[in-house]
Write a protein that holds these residues in place. Structure first.
Motif, PDB file in Angstrom:
ATOM      1  N   UNK A   7       0.892  -0.723  -0.124  1.00  0.00           N
ATOM      2  CA  UNK A   7       0.166   0.469   0.289  1.00  0.00           C
ATOM      3  C   UNK A   7       1.104   1.181   0.201  1.00  0.00           C
ATOM      4  N   UNK A   8       1.733   0.883   0.763  1.00  0.00           N
ATOM      5  CA  UNK A   8       2.924   2.303   0.838  1.00  0.00           C
ATOM      6  C   UNK A   8       3.572   2.827  -0.854  1.00  0.00           C
ATOM      7  N   UNK A   9       3.806   1.472  -1.497  1.00  0.00           N
ATOM      8  CA  UNK A   9       4.424   1.861  -2.466  1.00  0.00           C
ATOM      9  C   UNK A   9       3.521   2.209  -3.731  1.00  0.00           C
ATOM     10  N   UNK A  10       2.191   2.198  -3.636  1.00  0.00           N
ATOM     11  CA  UNK A  10       0.864   2.305  -4.388  1.00  0.00           C
ATOM     12  C   UNK A  10       0.910   3.875  -3.946  1.00  0.00           C
ATOM     13  N   UNK A  11       1.118   4.326  -2.679  1.00  0.00           N
ATOM     14  CA  UNK A  11       0.674   5.663  -2.538  1.00  0.00           C
ATOM     15  C   UNK A  11       2.089   6.477  -3.052  1.00  0.00           C
ATOM     16  N   UNK A  12       3.459   5.704  -2.992  1.00  0.00           N
ATOM     17  CA  UNK A  12       4.364   6.640  -3.426  1.00  0.00           C
ATOM     18  C   UNK A  12       4.354   6.489  -5.082  1.00  0.00           C
ATOM     19  N   UNK A  13       3.734   5.815  -5.786  1.00  0.00           N
ATOM     20  CA  UNK A  13       3.749   5.641  -6.744  1.00  0.00           C
ATOM     21  C   UNK A  13       2.855   6.752  -7.188  1.00  0.00           C
ATOM     22  N   UNK A  14       1.596   6.876  -6.395  1.00  0.00           N
ATOM     23  CA  UNK A  14       0.723   8.752  -6.879  1.00  0.00           C
ATOM     24  C   UNK A  14       1.230   9.218  -6.666  1.00  0.00           C
ATOM     25  N   UNK A  48      -8.383  -1.799 -12.431  1.00  0.00           N
ATOM     26  CA  UNK A  48      -9.369  -0.645 -12.077  1.00  0.00           C
ATOM     27  C   UNK A  48      -9.348   0.470 -13.353  1.00  0.00           C
ATOM     28  N   UNK A  49      -9.971   1.254 -14.316  1.00  0.00           N
ATOM     29  CA  UNK A  49     -10.383   1.997 -15.196  1.00  0.00           C
ATOM     30  C   UNK A  49      -9.572   3.203 -14.475  1.00  0.00           C
ATOM     31  N   UNK A  50      -9.513   3.735 -13.231  1.00  0.00           N
ATOM     32  CA  UNK A  50      -8.756   4.910 -13.279  1.00  0.00           C
ATOM     33  C   UNK A  50      -7.704   4.904 -11.646  1.00  0.00           C
ATOM     34  N   UNK A  51      -6.894   3.373 -12.430  1.00  0.00           N
ATOM     35  CA  UNK A  51      -6.100   3.256 -10.513  1.00  0.00           C
ATOM     36  C   UNK A  51      -5.547   4.093  -9.544  1.00  0.00           C
ATOM     37  N   UNK A  56      -6.189   7.226  -4.281  1.00  0.00           N
ATOM     38  CA  UNK A  56      -6.647   8.267  -3.544  1.00  0.00           C
ATOM     39  C   UNK A  56      -7.744   8.339  -2.985  1.00  0.00           C
ATOM     40  N   UNK A  57      -7.960   7.676  -3.338  1.00  0.00           N
ATOM     41  CA  UNK A  57      -9.171   7.204  -2.556  1.00  0.00           C
ATOM     42  C   UNK A  57      -8.723   6.098  -0.916  1.00  0.00           C
ATOM     43  N   UNK A  61      -9.304   7.706   2.948  1.00  0.00           N
ATOM     44  CA  UNK A  61      -9.720   6.660   4.012  1.00  0.00           C
ATOM     45  C   UNK A  61      -9.150   5.761   5.033  1.00  0.00           C
ATOM     46  N   UNK A  62      -7.650   6.143   4.822  1.00  0.00           N
ATOM     47  CA  UNK A  62      -6.618   5.180   6.173  1.00  0.00           C
ATOM     48  C   UNK A  62      -6.770   5.158   7.451  1.00  0.00           C
ATOM     49  N   UNK A  63      -7.263   6.313   7.560  1.00  0.00           N
ATOM     50  CA  UNK A  63      -7.247   6.681   9.549  1.00  0.00           C
ATOM     51  C   UNK A  63      -8.773   6.118   9.788  1.00  0.00           C
ATOM     52  N   UNK A  64      -9.875   5.339   8.755  1.00  0.00           N
ATOM     53  CA  UNK A  64     -10.832   5.315   9.167  1.00  0.00           C
ATOM     54  C   UNK A  64     -11.012   4.018   9.397  1.00  0.00           C
TER      55      UNK A  64
END
Length: 64
Positions: A7-14, A48-51, A56-57, A61-64
């Motif tokens: 997940x961290x890798x995906x957040x960094x890629x974003x 996903x059509x829009x990864x 970002x979504x 919502x990481x804190x919930x």
């Protein structure tokens, strides 16, 4: 590697690439490195059509 690392890798890629293709490629590079039972999120990003929006979504919502 665990799901948190992936997940961290995906957040960094974003953040770094800022493109759908950049995020999708990052997801493809980590999907085989995490346990099978934890791959659902990564496959959702790949298919996903829009990864970019999906990541970002997730980030919002990481804190919930």
């Amino acid at each position: 590697m665990n799901l948190t690392d992936a997940t961290l890798i995906l957040l960094l890629a974003e953040r770094i690439h800022g493109t759908d293709e950049g995020v999708r490629e990052a997801a493809k590079s980590v999907v085989k490195k995490i346990p099978r039972g934890k791959r659902d999120l990564i496959y959702n990003v790949i298919n996903s059509p829009s990864p970019l929006e999906l990541v970002r979504h997730v980030a919002q919502n990481l804190d919930t």
